[in-house]
Scaffold this motif. Structure first.
Motif, PDB file in Angstrom:
ATOM      1  N   GLU A 164      -4.866  -7.831  17.984  1.00  0.00           N
ATOM      2  CA  GLU A 164      -5.022  -7.053  16.757  1.00  0.00           C
ATOM      3  C   GLU A 164      -3.972  -7.490  15.743  1.00  0.00           C
ATOM      4  O   GLU A 164      -2.766  -7.352  15.971  1.00  0.00           O
ATOM      5  N   VAL A 165      -4.451  -8.034  14.650  1.00  0.00           N
ATOM      6  CA  VAL A 165      -3.563  -8.514  13.595  1.00  0.00           C
ATOM      7  C   VAL A 165      -3.793  -7.641  12.362  1.00  0.00           C
ATOM      8  O   VAL A 165      -4.923  -7.580  11.863  1.00  0.00           O
ATOM      9  N   PRO A 166      -2.755  -6.969  11.884  1.00  0.00           N
ATOM     10  CA  PRO A 166      -2.914  -6.158  10.664  1.00  0.00           C
ATOM     11  C   PRO A 166      -3.291  -7.047   9.479  1.00  0.00           C
ATOM     12  O   PRO A 166      -2.680  -8.098   9.258  1.00  0.00           O
ATOM     13  N   LEU A 167      -4.309  -6.652   8.752  1.00  0.00           N
ATOM     14  CA  LEU A 167      -4.791  -7.481   7.649  1.00  0.00           C
ATOM     15  C   LEU A 167      -3.790  -7.569   6.498  1.00  0.00           C
ATOM     16  O   LEU A 167      -3.751  -8.557   5.770  1.00  0.00           O
ATOM     17  N   LEU A 168      -2.961  -6.560   6.327  1.00  0.00           N
ATOM     18  CA  LEU A 168      -2.014  -6.548   5.205  1.00  0.00           C
ATOM     19  C   LEU A 168      -0.597  -6.944   5.629  1.00  0.00           C
ATOM     20  O   LEU A 168       0.367  -6.608   4.952  1.00  0.00           O
ATOM     21  N   ARG A 169      -0.454  -7.667   6.690  1.00  0.00           N
ATOM     22  CA  ARG A 169       0.891  -7.963   7.199  1.00  0.00           C
ATOM     23  C   ARG A 169       1.716  -8.813   6.231  1.00  0.00           C
ATOM     24  O   ARG A 169       2.933  -8.730   6.195  1.00  0.00           O
TER      25      ARG A 169
END
Length: 183
Positions: A164-169
């Motif tokens: 899971e990669v945060p889209l707004l990182r």
């Protein structure tokens, strides 16, 4: 209803240790040790249960497991071993790796077969194979392998969760680390 010929069934059992269990034809001629397809009996009529396959010698063992057996009144009691062996090669369809008369085979035919047929029907409709007529056995085999491959890849994709990669990182502010040491 034999889907695979006897030679292939024997090869699957001996070389790959694969069990092939199919429903039997209604008019199939049974060996004398089978009273009917669902029951294995000794010469005197005692019901025998499957004890297992001895893989080294390729022998099925059947024995008396009834708590109140007929053996107590049998005239052959003194010479009867109460366990009998049969080679799967004697009747590949009835004995095979798992004998048709065993509880395991009955459960496979009753439960697993219905699951497999439903899954195959679902995959056939999902892939649009219900709109195609195959007039070649080889082509049908290849398409079935491809359909199975698609089902396996879909199952693999569903069981593996991506990280899971945060889209707004990239937009999240980072605190700068200051090395302020007290002196």
């Amino acid at each position: 209803m034999a889907y695979v010929n006897l030679h292939t069934q024997r090869w699957l059992r001996e070389e790959l240790a694969v069990a092939l269990v199919t429903k039997l034809k209604p008019n199939m001629v049974l060996p004398e040790e089978f009273e009917n397809v669902n029951t294995m009996t000794c010469e005197q009529g005692q019901v025998l249960r499957w004890l297992g396959l001895q893989e080294i010698d390729q022998l099925h063992w059947f024995g008396v497991t009834d708590p109140d057996p007929l053996c107590s009144w049998c005239w052959q009691k003194s010479s009867c071993p109460q366990q009998f062996s049969f080679a799967p090669s004697a009747h590949e369809i009835l004995y095979g790796t798992i004998p048709v008369s065993s509880r395991v085979a009955k459960r496979l035919l009753r439960q697993a077969r219905s699951w497999v047929e439903a899954a195959q029907s679902y995959e056939k409709n999902q892939l649009g194979l219900n709109q195609i007529f195959f007039n070649s056995l080889r082509l049908a085999w290849v398409v079935c392998l491809l359909a199975d491959t698609v089902a396996l890849l879909r199952a693999l994709a569903l069981t593996r969760q991506p990280a899971e990669v945060p889209l707004l990182r990239e937009l999240v502010p980072h605190q700068m680390h200051l090395d302020l040491l007290e002196e």
